[in-house]
Every structure is written in C-alpha cells, then in structure tokens.
Design a protein around this motif. Structure first.
Motif, PDB file in Angstrom:
ATOM      1  N   GLU A  31       1.136  -0.903  -0.027  1.00  0.00           N
ATOM      2  CA  GLU A  31      -0.169  -0.209  -0.225  1.00  0.00           C
ATOM      3  C   GLU A  31       0.941   1.228   0.198  1.00  0.00           C
ATOM      4  N   SER A  32       2.280   1.198   0.583  1.00  0.00           N
ATOM      5  CA  SER A  32       2.702   2.747   0.759  1.00  0.00           C
ATOM      6  C   SER A  32       3.775   2.882  -0.822  1.00  0.00           C
ATOM      7  N   ILE A  33       3.940   1.907  -1.113  1.00  0.00           N
ATOM      8  CA  ILE A  33       4.848   1.401  -2.367  1.00  0.00           C
ATOM      9  C   ILE A  33       3.422   2.523  -3.710  1.00  0.00           C
ATOM     10  N   LEU A  34       2.819   1.777  -3.520  1.00  0.00           N
ATOM     11  CA  LEU A  34       1.026   2.503  -4.704  1.00  0.00           C
ATOM     12  C   LEU A  34       1.107   3.564  -3.917  1.00  0.00           C
ATOM     13  N   SER A  58      -2.448 -16.075  -2.020  1.00  0.00           N
ATOM     14  CA  SER A  58      -3.419 -15.842  -1.370  1.00  0.00           C
ATOM     15  C   SER A  58      -3.257 -13.651  -1.041  1.00  0.00           C
ATOM     16  N   LEU A  59      -1.932 -13.191  -0.563  1.00  0.00           N
ATOM     17  CA  LEU A  59      -1.163 -12.663  -0.055  1.00  0.00           C
ATOM     18  C   LEU A  59      -2.011 -11.403  -1.294  1.00  0.00           C
ATOM     19  N   ALA A  60      -1.415 -11.488  -2.315  1.00  0.00           N
ATOM     20  CA  ALA A  60      -1.111 -11.307  -3.745  1.00  0.00           C
ATOM     21  C   ALA A  60      -2.425 -11.388  -4.059  1.00  0.00           C
ATOM     22  N   ARG A  61      -3.415 -12.039  -4.250  1.00  0.00           N
ATOM     23  CA  ARG A  61      -5.130 -12.330  -4.746  1.00  0.00           C
ATOM     24  C   ARG A  61      -5.787 -11.134  -3.786  1.00  0.00           C
ATOM     25  N   ALA A  62      -5.349 -11.843  -2.227  1.00  0.00           N
ATOM     26  CA  ALA A  62      -6.068 -10.110  -1.294  1.00  0.00           C
ATOM     27  C   ALA A  62      -5.918  -9.006  -2.016  1.00  0.00           C
ATOM     28  N   PHE A  63      -4.829  -8.283  -1.738  1.00  0.00           N
ATOM     29  CA  PHE A  63      -4.243  -7.313  -2.451  1.00  0.00           C
ATOM     30  C   PHE A  63      -4.953  -6.792  -3.463  1.00  0.00           C
ATOM     31  N   ILE A  77     -10.651  -0.431 -16.751  1.00  0.00           N
ATOM     32  CA  ILE A  77      -8.860  -0.309 -15.727  1.00  0.00           C
ATOM     33  C   ILE A  77      -8.886  -1.478 -14.717  1.00  0.00           C
ATOM     34  N   THR A  78      -7.357  -1.383 -14.983  1.00  0.00           N
ATOM     35  CA  THR A  78      -6.465  -2.864 -14.632  1.00  0.00           C
ATOM     36  C   THR A  78      -5.595  -1.924 -13.261  1.00  0.00           C
ATOM     37  N   PRO A  79      -6.580  -1.337 -11.794  1.00  0.00           N
ATOM     38  CA  PRO A  79      -5.093  -0.432 -11.017  1.00  0.00           C
ATOM     39  C   PRO A  79      -3.958  -1.694 -10.855  1.00  0.00           C
ATOM     40  N   VAL A  80      -4.664  -2.785 -10.378  1.00  0.00           N
ATOM     41  CA  VAL A  80      -3.321  -4.225  -9.891  1.00  0.00           C
ATOM     42  C   VAL A  80      -3.485  -4.881 -10.595  1.00  0.00           C
ATOM     43  N   MET A 130       0.326  -0.610 -10.062  1.00  0.00           N
ATOM     44  CA  MET A 130       0.942  -1.971 -10.006  1.00  0.00           C
ATOM     45  C   MET A 130       1.212  -3.293 -10.253  1.00  0.00           C
ATOM     46  N   LEU A 131       2.373  -3.494 -10.742  1.00  0.00           N
ATOM     47  CA  LEU A 131       2.191  -5.041 -11.589  1.00  0.00           C
ATOM     48  C   LEU A 131       2.937  -6.513 -10.273  1.00  0.00           C
ATOM     49  N   ILE A 132       1.835  -7.149 -10.864  1.00  0.00           N
ATOM     50  CA  ILE A 132       2.481  -8.683  -9.363  1.00  0.00           C
ATOM     51  C   ILE A 132       2.940  -9.465 -10.026  1.00  0.00           C
TER      52      ILE A 132
END
Length: 312
Positions: A31-34, A58-63, A77-80, A130-132
């Motif tokens: 969140e801070s990075i974004l 799970s963390l990546a999907r939750a974000f 629109i795809t923010p993340v 953001m790209l994960i």
C-alpha cells in the motif's frame, strides 16, 4: 447440514485468508509503495519470498481484490495486475502471460521487442498502477545462467519501461535471480519474508494460535479442545503444517470432510490424526503430530513432507 450446505461452507473456508503479522506488514508495504508512486511518481519495487504453502498467492490475490477491475465504456481499468509466471519462465512465456492478463487478443504475436512494447502500451491504457508477478522463481529456474541473465535483463528493461511498482512473489531461491543481474537487484528493495516465524522466536506460539483462531469462525464443524490444551494443539498443528497456512487449510479441509461424513459434531485429535495421513501416508505413530506417540520435532528429514524446503 445437508450436502449442499456443507460443500458451500467448505468452499467458503477454502477461500478464507489469514491476516497474520507478516501478511499485514507486506500488505502495508505494498500500500505504501502504491501510494508513493501515485503521489510522487517515485517507483519502488518489492521482492516477497516464502516457502511453498505459506500464503503468498493468497496475499497477492487479497491485495488485487482491494483494487478491482472497472469497465468504463469500452475500456477495462486494471489498477493492480496479477500475473502467475508460467513454469516455462522464458522471456517469451512471461511476456505472453502478461499480455494475456491485460486482455491482448494475440499474446503470442510478434517478437519479444514487439510484445514488450505492447505490454507498455496496454499497461498505460488499462491505467495499471502495480504489476505483481507470482511464482516468479520460475524465471530463475529456467535454463542455465546465460538464459537466466537474459530473462533478468528483459525484466529490468520492462521495469524501466512501464514506470510502475513491480512486486515479485516466490520461494526463497527467487533471491538468486537478483544475484544474476546486478542492475535488476538495484531496482528492488531488501526482500520481505512471508512467514509465521520460527519455533525459537519469542511469541511464536501466540502467532500460530492467532492464525488457527482466525480460521476458527469459518469452520462449519468446530475444533475440539477436549483432553488437550490450546498450547499443545497449537504445537501439534505447527508440526503437522510446518507453520504454513496452505497446509493448515488443507489439513482442516480433510478433517472437515471426515467429520461431516461421520456425522461428528466436532473435529477432535483422532480426526486430525487420520487427516494427517492424507497429507503424508507414512505419517503414523511417532511421526504423526496428533498421535500420543509423537516426538515433537519438525518433519524435515529425508523422505518426510517438509524435507529440504527451508534451503530450496
């Protein structure tokens, strides 16, 4: 509870994710990075490592779920953007996976340079911030050092081109990818580890108990504490899962099905003892964490379920 209700409850349990300490810290860092990128244009990238089953996906999907896609007129629109790196972690395979996630109708089309240019265009068009890349160790695992360097060099080029934060998720050997290419390493902050902790850590037992307790409300059949203390149950569950959320959910899902099929009103030690043998067939007697004969040690020796994972 009839079969339909039980399966719905089991699916809901499987979809649960646990916000333990390390999970929350990494979410907060992302969140801070974004936020930094949005408000200043300064781009920070992040490397997140953790053993298999610790909850990285799970963390990546939750974000990603915090920033859902939106359809505006004819534009998505795809923010993340979350992309799973294919096991064939070549430049072409990774580029195609990213294009496919962005909705490119012909992800295989063109040379790598053309695909990279299209990624840049589509990321800007989709207003991606953001790209994960999940399972990013596949980039390192592919081929010899020359191939690894070429892929790492392409990733560095992509990071520079898209000018948004990139987060890599993978098992610990993913860190080796940054050793292959010094220029890529400079673009990523010190790695963060997704882990419940080590048995010797202060507060480790409390952390494990909190993880188990967080999942308890989602269990359609409760855990029994008859003839066992919460501390002892927590220790046994730790050894049965190696402290990994994925294994914990798998263990409890197997136990839930067994309890439901037997018309039990609770999950007890016998249920868990039998469930563990579905995870590891040889896990009986002194090698079953829920047996009265258990030896209370990590099951990480040769031939055991967690052998070699810490150094993989």
């Amino acid at each position: 509870m009839d079969k339909g209700e039980f399966y719905n409850a089991l699916q809901a349990f499987d979809n649960e994710y646990v916000n333990f300490s390390a999970f929350g810290k990494i979410i907060a860092e992302m969140e801070s990075i974004l936020d930094l990128s949005r408000n200043t244009g300064i781009v920070k990238n992040l490397l997140v490592t953790g053993e298999s089953g610790c909850g990285k996906t799970s963390l990546a999907r939750a974000f990603q779920m915090r920033y859902p896609k939106a359809r505006i007129a004819e534009q998505t629109i795809t923010p993340v953007l979350l992309v799973e790196v294919p096991s064939l972690g070549t430049v072409g395979a990774v580029a195609q996976a990213i294009l496919r996630a962005l909705g490119d109708p012909y992800p295989e089309k063109g040379r790598v340079a053309d695909q990279t240019a299209r990624i840049d265009i589509l990321i800007r068009s989709c207003k991606t911030e953001m790209l994960i890349l999940d399972e990013a160790q596949h980039i390192y695992d592919r081929g010899q050092r020359k191939t690894q360097y070429a892929t790492a060099d392409w990733l560095k080029t992509l990071v520079n081109a898209i000018e948004i934060p990139v987060v890599l998720f993978g098992i610990p050997r993913l860190e080796n990818l940054l050793e292959v290419n010094v220029q890529l390493r400079r673009r990523f902050a010190a790695p963060m580890e997704l882990s419940i902790g080590n048995p010797g850590d202060i507060g480790f037992l409390n952390t494990n108990f909190d993880v188990i307790n967080a999942l308890a409300p989602a269990l359609p059949i409760p855990l029994s504490l008859k003839k066992i203390t919460p501390d002892d149950l927590t220790r046994r569950i730790y050894f049965a899962t190696d402290g990994r959320v994925g294994y914990l959910k798998r263990l409890l899902s197997i136990a839930l099905q067994a309890a439901w099929e037997n018309d039990d009103t609770e999950i007890n030690l016998d249920t868990l003892e039998d469930a563990f043998t579905h995870i590891w067939r040889e896990g009986v007697g002194s090698l079953n964490p829920f047996s009265r004969d258990f030896v209370y040690r990590r099951l990480d020796r040769a031939g055991e379920p967690f052998a070699g994972d810490r150094t993989a």
